[in-house]
Write a protein that holds these residues in place. Structure first.
Motif, PDB file in Angstrom:
ATOM      1  N   GLY A 464       0.808  -1.223   0.000  1.00 38.27           N
ATOM      2  CA  GLY A 464       0.000   0.000   0.000  1.00 38.27           C
ATOM      3  C   GLY A 464       0.841   1.273   0.000  1.00 38.27           C
ATOM      4  O   GLY A 464       0.315   2.362   0.189  1.00 38.27           O
ATOM      5  N   ASN A 465       2.140   1.160  -0.155  1.00 33.11           N
ATOM      6  CA  ASN A 465       2.962   2.366  -0.257  1.00 33.11           C
ATOM      7  C   ASN A 465       4.172   2.075  -1.133  1.00 33.11           C
ATOM      8  O   ASN A 465       4.325   0.956  -1.635  1.00 33.11           O
ATOM      9  N   LEU A 466       5.012   3.109  -1.298  1.00 32.40           N
ATOM     10  CA  LEU A 466       6.164   2.940  -2.178  1.00 32.40           C
ATOM     11  C   LEU A 466       7.446   2.688  -1.402  1.00 32.40           C
ATOM     12  O   LEU A 466       8.496   2.488  -1.990  1.00 32.40           O
ATOM     13  N   ALA A 486       0.570   2.073  -9.973  1.00 33.06           N
ATOM     14  CA  ALA A 486      -0.519   2.389  -9.050  1.00 33.06           C
ATOM     15  C   ALA A 486      -1.863   2.029  -9.686  1.00 33.06           C
ATOM     16  O   ALA A 486      -2.719   1.405  -9.050  1.00 33.06           O
ATOM     17  N   LEU A 487      -2.030   2.394 -10.946  1.00 30.76           N
ATOM     18  CA  LEU A 487      -3.287   2.081 -11.633  1.00 30.76           C
ATOM     19  C   LEU A 487      -3.508   0.570 -11.675  1.00 30.76           C
ATOM     20  O   LEU A 487      -4.616   0.081 -11.428  1.00 30.76           O
TER      21      LEU A 487
ATOM     22  N   THR B  87      -5.399   6.922 -12.356  1.00 29.77           N
ATOM     23  CA  THR B  87      -3.952   6.872 -12.128  1.00 29.77           C
ATOM     24  C   THR B  87      -3.537   7.906 -11.084  1.00 29.77           C
ATOM     25  O   THR B  87      -2.843   7.593 -10.118  1.00 29.77           O
ATOM     26  N   LEU B  88      -3.995   9.151 -11.290  1.00 32.02           N
ATOM     27  CA  LEU B  88      -3.547  10.226 -10.408  1.00 32.02           C
ATOM     28  C   LEU B  88      -4.034  10.006  -8.972  1.00 32.02           C
ATOM     29  O   LEU B  88      -3.285  10.231  -8.015  1.00 32.02           O
ATOM     30  N   SER B  90      -4.901   7.059  -7.471  1.00 28.48           N
ATOM     31  CA  SER B  90      -4.231   5.928  -6.817  1.00 28.48           C
ATOM     32  C   SER B  90      -2.775   6.276  -6.510  1.00 28.48           C
ATOM     33  O   SER B  90      -2.253   5.956  -5.442  1.00 28.48           O
ATOM     34  N   GLU B  91      -2.159   7.000  -7.430  1.00 34.45           N
ATOM     35  CA  GLU B  91      -0.775   7.406  -7.241  1.00 34.45           C
ATOM     36  C   GLU B  91      -0.628   8.318  -6.018  1.00 34.45           C
ATOM     37  O   GLU B  91       0.304   8.175  -5.225  1.00 34.45           O
ATOM     38  N   PHE B  93      -2.456   8.356  -3.382  1.00 31.50           N
ATOM     39  CA  PHE B  93      -2.539   7.545  -2.157  1.00 31.50           C
ATOM     40  C   PHE B  93      -1.239   6.787  -1.912  1.00 31.50           C
ATOM     41  O   PHE B  93      -0.785   6.668  -0.781  1.00 31.50           O
ATOM     42  N   PHE B  94      -0.644   6.266  -2.981  1.00 27.58           N
ATOM     43  CA  PHE B  94       0.613   5.523  -2.820  1.00 27.58           C
ATOM     44  C   PHE B  94       1.713   6.453  -2.324  1.00 27.58           C
ATOM     45  O   PHE B  94       2.483   6.102  -1.435  1.00 27.58           O
ATOM     46  N   LEU B  95       1.775   7.657  -2.913  1.00 31.04           N
ATOM     47  CA  LEU B  95       2.824   8.590  -2.502  1.00 31.04           C
ATOM     48  C   LEU B  95       2.624   9.008  -1.051  1.00 31.04           C
ATOM     49  O   LEU B  95       3.590   9.206  -0.310  1.00 31.04           O
ATOM     50  N   GLY B  97       1.449   7.106   1.075  1.00 35.11           N
ATOM     51  CA  GLY B  97       1.721   5.920   1.891  1.00 35.11           C
ATOM     52  C   GLY B  97       0.481   5.277   2.479  1.00 35.11           C
ATOM     53  O   GLY B  97       0.577   4.431   3.351  1.00 35.11           O
ATOM     54  N   GLY B  98      -0.693   5.658   2.017  1.00 34.81           N
ATOM     55  CA  GLY B  98      -1.896   5.078   2.626  1.00 34.81           C
ATOM     56  C   GLY B  98      -2.858   4.492   1.616  1.00 34.81           C
ATOM     57  O   GLY B  98      -4.070   4.661   1.728  1.00 34.81           O
ATOM     58  N   PHE B  99      -2.322   3.811   0.606  1.00 29.37           N
ATOM     59  CA  PHE B  99      -3.227   3.272  -0.416  1.00 29.37           C
ATOM     60  C   PHE B  99      -3.975   2.061   0.107  1.00 29.37           C
ATOM     61  O   PHE B  99      -3.382   1.117   0.612  1.00 29.37           O
ATOM     62  N   CYS B 104      -9.358   4.405  -2.297  1.00 28.07           N
ATOM     63  CA  CYS B 104      -9.140   4.932  -3.641  1.00 28.07           C
ATOM     64  C   CYS B 104     -10.446   4.946  -4.442  1.00 28.07           C
ATOM     65  O   CYS B 104     -10.778   5.945  -5.097  1.00 28.07           O
TER      66      CYS B 104
END
Lengths: 940, 142
Positions: A464-466, A486-487, B87-88, B90-91, B93-95, B97-99, B104
């Motif tokens: 869930g994170n990078l 991510a998509l 994309t934007l 989900s990205e 959320f990933f950046l 750190g809480g995806f 989403c």
């Protein structure tokens, strides 16, 4: 008017020469001369002059006919005028179905003479015609007598028109007997029969006169064959002295009429064969093809080097070809008709050649797909060699591609107007055949990079994170341009797919199919010629050999890039007014797409900036594009200055060093062929040739097609090259430049392959027709060459790019058994699942590090591998050796051919190494100073 | 409110509900993929159309005050805008750190819902309604 190729089957010995024969006939005719009715059938006022000449010639006969019957075929005006003006002529109207057969039958019923003769309304009889025609009837075995038909060319005989094909214009042709003889059938313009014979036979058939909407002929041939069958021993007598002059209008001396008439003759012959059997229907034609045509071909060649001989030879060959084609098409249609399938739907005004093209366009796709499905079951992956997939593909695969190419050419060039669905179906078929074949035949996902990208998506999904993504240099880019991953993480979780690997194999057909819409949009914003648009799309997919359509950010970003450019160009096209601005709504949508590109891929934003900057060079669009260019630059700088800053900072030195080194950047993907094997060198040259060919076509199009030169295509095709000066992109730059240039290149190349638009009618001569045909053959020929090159280039590295289930099993075994932190060693990462457990283990791909490491490993494998694993916990590491690694090393030349054997032998012999896993394609060794677990055999 | 607006507003939540179905069940795959690939984009394109009633660019040549409906660019833009938004989001959320997938999808559903309702809100706004009354009939938004 029916103009059958008269039978020249001479069964009796030819009699005395025509002139002296006539005298003999005259002498015997005086004994018992039958009464004669001459039937003239007319259907149009347009030939009034010809009709008057015909009637007049009958009135001037040395032996006057007993009656002249003029049958009017459903034309009231003609009937009224004829009654007024032709005194002494019985004018009757066709009481049967409209057409020549009906008119003749009506005439026969009306006639009272013992012999009925038929004269065409556009023919004039010689003065002694009736006399010569009647003479042979003194022989009671004679059923009918036909005469000679002499062409009377309105505009003079065309130089190329072969005399062997005078039957095309309804006249006697070279190859017919020159003296009185017995023949199979007569020419309709000049023939006679005993009336009671016609009564008993039931007259001419109606159904032969027409197939679909096209008037055909051969009804007299069928009647003659029927007569000869009914009356065994009956004779059909050809009397060349009974001659008529047949008017040939100017329109019939053209190549188009010649071709159409030959084709129609073939169709008619097929219909006659169906009724009378092929033996009788084709007996004369065999003789004609066996002796007359060869003599005709040799004749002009012998005559010396004058201008006409080659065109005449060509016309002879083409005439035969079209007649045979018509016959074959007719036979197929009849056979299909028996099965209840109407193959040729009546299309008003359609020419026969158009029907063939239409049928090819409709049948090509299903036939190609059928061949492809058949081929899929015969793809033997074990036959993949250093030449790639090409050696594993069966012949039917190539037959499918060839059929598809021909069908597409027919759909695009044919006169029939198809909606976009037919060409779109062909393009989808091409994508399926080219890109779905691996997804359907390979046991597991192909290409190690696709496996790597799947691993990244799965890692992101799991955490869930990078933060868990590797930050070391080769992998750092993924966490700093994470859009695509991510998509896919979102999509995998939404659908419940256990891994992105569940669907990644379908990425190439999916991305290519999605690309059709933006390409269509892009090309339509440049040209309104539908044929050009679809040819451009076809060329795009036929030349896209670089393989950047697998499960990767590049494929996704490229799709968005083409969409962006397409929407932009479409908007620009509407901005004809100088100084117009791009609407805010359109600009906002474009920036949304650009933001996604910026955050998904490193290179594509730069390509986008270059393309927009190149378009902004045109003054007309500068005002609209400069603000957009500013926004795009700001967005790219913002992303690269924040999220992607660590990567850029780490690589700044090499990026700066590469700036401006054009030859080094472009050359990095090309040089180094010396180390790789011979087959790979061949593939590299095929790739280069294909690329150079496409560029050459595009440049030629820019020179020769002014309309395309004025479009933004040239800018689009050439602007990506500028980036070649800026970076080598890991040795890939030249391929990426080609990829981004390809939309522009494809439409330019298509513009060259397609004949230019003609603004004024071109006179159809044999020469222009031949040139036209050659131009039409250009697209299928060129795209066949392109597709051959594409399969070479795209699938040339399949020995390394395809994986087996054994290799996947081994990688899973390793991931499950290595303790966290233990080092994994392999010559390279070209095996499935190389990154399955990436965060848990350090990896060293020792053949890819630098040539020094590889040399050291080969010199003393155990010592060097132990040195590499010095930092690993418990001094334990794993070495995995696979078939695909060996193939990859062989292709890149990074290790010598025997390197794998050297390493394997050393590992097997060493006390510190234990083989812990083995199957057909893989071996895993544990290197440790600690005691080892026993060997496990692979599952297969 | 038009049924299409209601469906569009609810689409994200329907997709979220579909994720409770068994993994890779055809209904789940179809509903979620249709949402991701189409719905946010449709909502964006509706906004773009309504926000510029006199709309934008004349269609090639000739006196067309509004661009006619063109299926091809609409389809391309719808899919591109949908995927871009997915994309934007989900990205982001990933950046951060809480995806998580529900977070989403809920964000995308909310975004789609708001964008879907915005044209209605614009239509009903008193100032906009007054402006519409002043405008000649042929320029009135449809």
């Amino acid at each position: 008017m029916s103009t059958d190729m008269a039978g020249a089957e001479t069964v009796a010995r030819e009699q005395a020469p025509a002139r002296s024969g006539a005298d003999a006939e005259r002498g015997s005719a005086s004994a018992v001369t039958p009464t004669l009715s001459v039937i003239v059938c007319a259907y149009t006022m347009d030939r009034w002059g010809d009709l008057c000449a015909a009637i007049d010639s009958l009135r001037r006969q040395s032996h006057l006919p007993d009656e002249v019957v003029l049958v009017i075929d459903h034309c009231d005006e003609l009937a009224a005028r004829s009654r007024r003006e032709f005194a002494g002529v019985r004018v009757v109207e066709n009481t049967e179905r409209q057409g020549l057969s009906g008119a003749r039958n009506t005439g026969v019923r009306t006639a009272r003479g013992e012999v009925v003769a038929f004269l065409d309304d556009d023919a004039a009889a010689d003065r002694d015609w009736a006399e010569h025609l009647l003479a042979p009837y003194c022989d009671p075995d004679v059923l009918g007598v036909g005469g000679y038909v002499r062409p009377d060319w309105e505009d003079g005989r065309p130089g190329w028109f072969p005399q062997e094909f005078d039957w095309v214009v309804g006249c006697s042709y070279r190859g017919l007997p020159t003296r009185a003889a017995q023949v199979r059938n007569f020419i309709g313009a000049n023939m006679s029969f005993r009336r009671d014979l016609l009564d008993r036979l039931g007259g001419f058939r109606h159904d032969l006169g027409r197939v679909g909407s096209r008037p055909l002929g051969c009804e007299e041939t069928e009647l003659c064959i029927r007569a000869a069958r009914e009356y065994e021993g009956g004779l059909l007598h050809y009397a060349p002295a009974a001659a008529v002059r047949h008017h040939v209008p100017a329109g019939r001396g053209t190549w188009a009429y010649f071709r159409a008439r030959c084709y129609a003759e073939g169709l008619s012959k097929a219909a006659v064969s169906e009724l009378t059997g092929a033996g009788a229907a084709l007996a004369s034609e065999r003789g004609y093809l066996g002796s007359t045509i060869p003599a005709g071909l040799l004749g002009p060649l012998r005559r010396g080097p004058d201008h006409t001989r080659w065109t005449t030879v060509l016309a002879l060959v083409m005439g035969v070809a079209f007649t045979v084609a018509g016959y074959l098409v007719g036979r197929v249609g009849i056979l299909a008709g028996r099965a209840g399938i109407a193959l040729w739907p009546p299309a008003a005004g359609a020419r026969p050649a158009d029907r063939v093209v239409r049928a090819a366009a409709l049948a090509g796709l299903p036939v190609a797909l059928g061949l492809w499905i058949f081929a899929l079951q015969r793809v033997h992956l074990s036959a993949i060699s250093d030449l790639g997939l090409i050696t594993a593909l069966p012949t039917t695969f190539w037959a499918a591609l060839a059929t598809l190419t021909l069908g597409f050419a027919a759909a695009v060039y044919g006169r029939s107007r198809f909606s976009g669905t037919v060409p779109a179906g062909y393009v989808l078929g091409l994508i399926a055949i080219l890109h779905a074949t691996p997804a359907l035949t390979y046991p597991v996902l192909r290409y190690s990079w696709a496996w790597k990208h799947v691993a990244i998506v799965d890692l992101m999904t799991a955490h869930g994170n990078l933060a868990h993504l590797p930050s070391s240099n080769p992998m750092a880019a993924y966490s700093q341009w994470p859009g695509f991953f991510a998509l896919n993480s979102l999509i995998a979780q939404l659908t419940g797919a256990p891994s992105a690997g569940s669907y990644a194999a379908w990425a190439p057909p999916f991305f290519n199919a999605l690309m059709i819409v933006p390409l269509l949009l892009l090309f339509r914003s440049i040209t309104s010629r539908r044929r050009l648009v679809w040819t451009g799309i076809w060329v795009f997919f036929a030349c896209s050999w670089v393989g950047q359509d697998y499960f990767a950010p590049q494929a996704y970003a490229f799709l968005l890039y083409v969409t962006f450019v397409a929407v932009l160009l479409r908007g620009l096209r509407a901005l004809d007014r100088p100084g117009a601005r791009l609407p805010h709504a359109e600009a906002a949508l474009l920036l949304l797409i650009a933001a996604t590109i910026d955050s998904s891929h490193q290179l594509t934003p730069l390509m986008l900036l270059t393309a927009v900057a190149a378009l902004a060079l045109r003054r007309a669009h500068r005002r609209a594009l400069l603000p957009l260019l500013g926004c795009l630059t700001l967005m790219a700088v913002a992303w690269n200055g924040t999220v992607a800053r660590p990567y850029l900072a780490a690589n700044l030195d090499s990026l700066i060093a590469a700036l401006g080194k054009l030859d080094a950047n472009f050359g990095s993907g090309l040089v180094g062929l010396g180390a790789v094997n011979r087959d790979q060198v061949l593939i590299a040259w095929v790739d280069r040739a294909l690329t150079a060919f496409v560029f050459a076509l595009a440049v030629t199009a820019l020179v020769r097609r002014p309309r395309l030169r004025r479009s933004p295509l040239g800018w689009l095709a050439l602007s990506p090259g500028i980036l070649g000066a800026a970076s080598n992109y890991g040795g890939e730059m030249i391929f990426r430049v080609y990829l981004f240039s390809l939309p522009g290149l494809a439409l330019l190349a298509a513009g060259l392959l397609l004949p230019p638009v003609r603004n004024r009618p071109v006179r159809r001569t044999l020469w222009t027709a031949t040139r036209h045909a050659a131009r039409r053959a250009l697209l299928p020929a060129v795209s066949a060459a392109m597709l051959g090159g594409l399969v070479f280039g795209y699938y040339g590295k399949e020995l390394a790019n395809h994986f087996t289930s054994d290799e996947v099993t081994a990688a899973r075994y390793l991931a499950a058994h290595a303790e966290p932190g233990e080092l994994i060693l392999a010559p390279n990462d070209n095996f499935p699942g190389a990154y399955l457990d990436y965060p848990d283990h350090p990896h060293i791909w020792f053949a890819e590090q630098n040539p020094g490491v590889a040399r050291l490993v080969l010199a003393d494998p155990i010592r060097e591998l132990m040195t590499l694993s010095a930092g690993s916990p418990n001094l334990t590491s794993y070495v995995i050796l696979t078939r695909s690694q060996a193939a990859s090393a062989g292709q890149s030349g990074s290790l010598p051919v025997d390197a794998f054997t050297t390493i394997r032998t050393a590992l097997e012999a060493s006390p510190v190494s234990t083989e812990i896993f083995r199957n057909a394609d893989t071996e895993i060794f544990r290197l440790s100073l600690m005691p080892a677990a026993p060997v496990q055999e692979g599952l297969s | 409110m038009k049924p299409s607006t209601v469906l569009l507003t609810a689409s994200g939540w329907i997709a979220l509900a579909a994720t409770t179905l068994p993994a890779l069940s055809p209904v789940r795959v179809a509903v979620t993929l249709l949402f991701i690939a189409l719905c946010p984009g449709i909502a964006v394109l509706r906004i773009v159309g309504v926000a510029n009633p006199g709309h934008t660019v004349p269609h090639s040549k000739g006196p067309h005050p509004k661009r006619p409906y063109e299926p091809l660019p609409t389809a391309a833009l719808t899919v591109a805008a949908s995927l871009a938004l997915a994309t934007l989001v989900s990205e982001a959320f990933f950046l951060a750190g809480g995806f998580t997938m529900p977070r989403c999808v809920m964000t995308l559903a909310l975004l789609t819902g708001v964008l879907a309702l915005l044209p209605e809100l614009i239509e009903r706004h008193p100032r906009h309604a007054a402006a519409r009354h002043r405008r000649p009939a042929e320029q009135r938004p449809r």
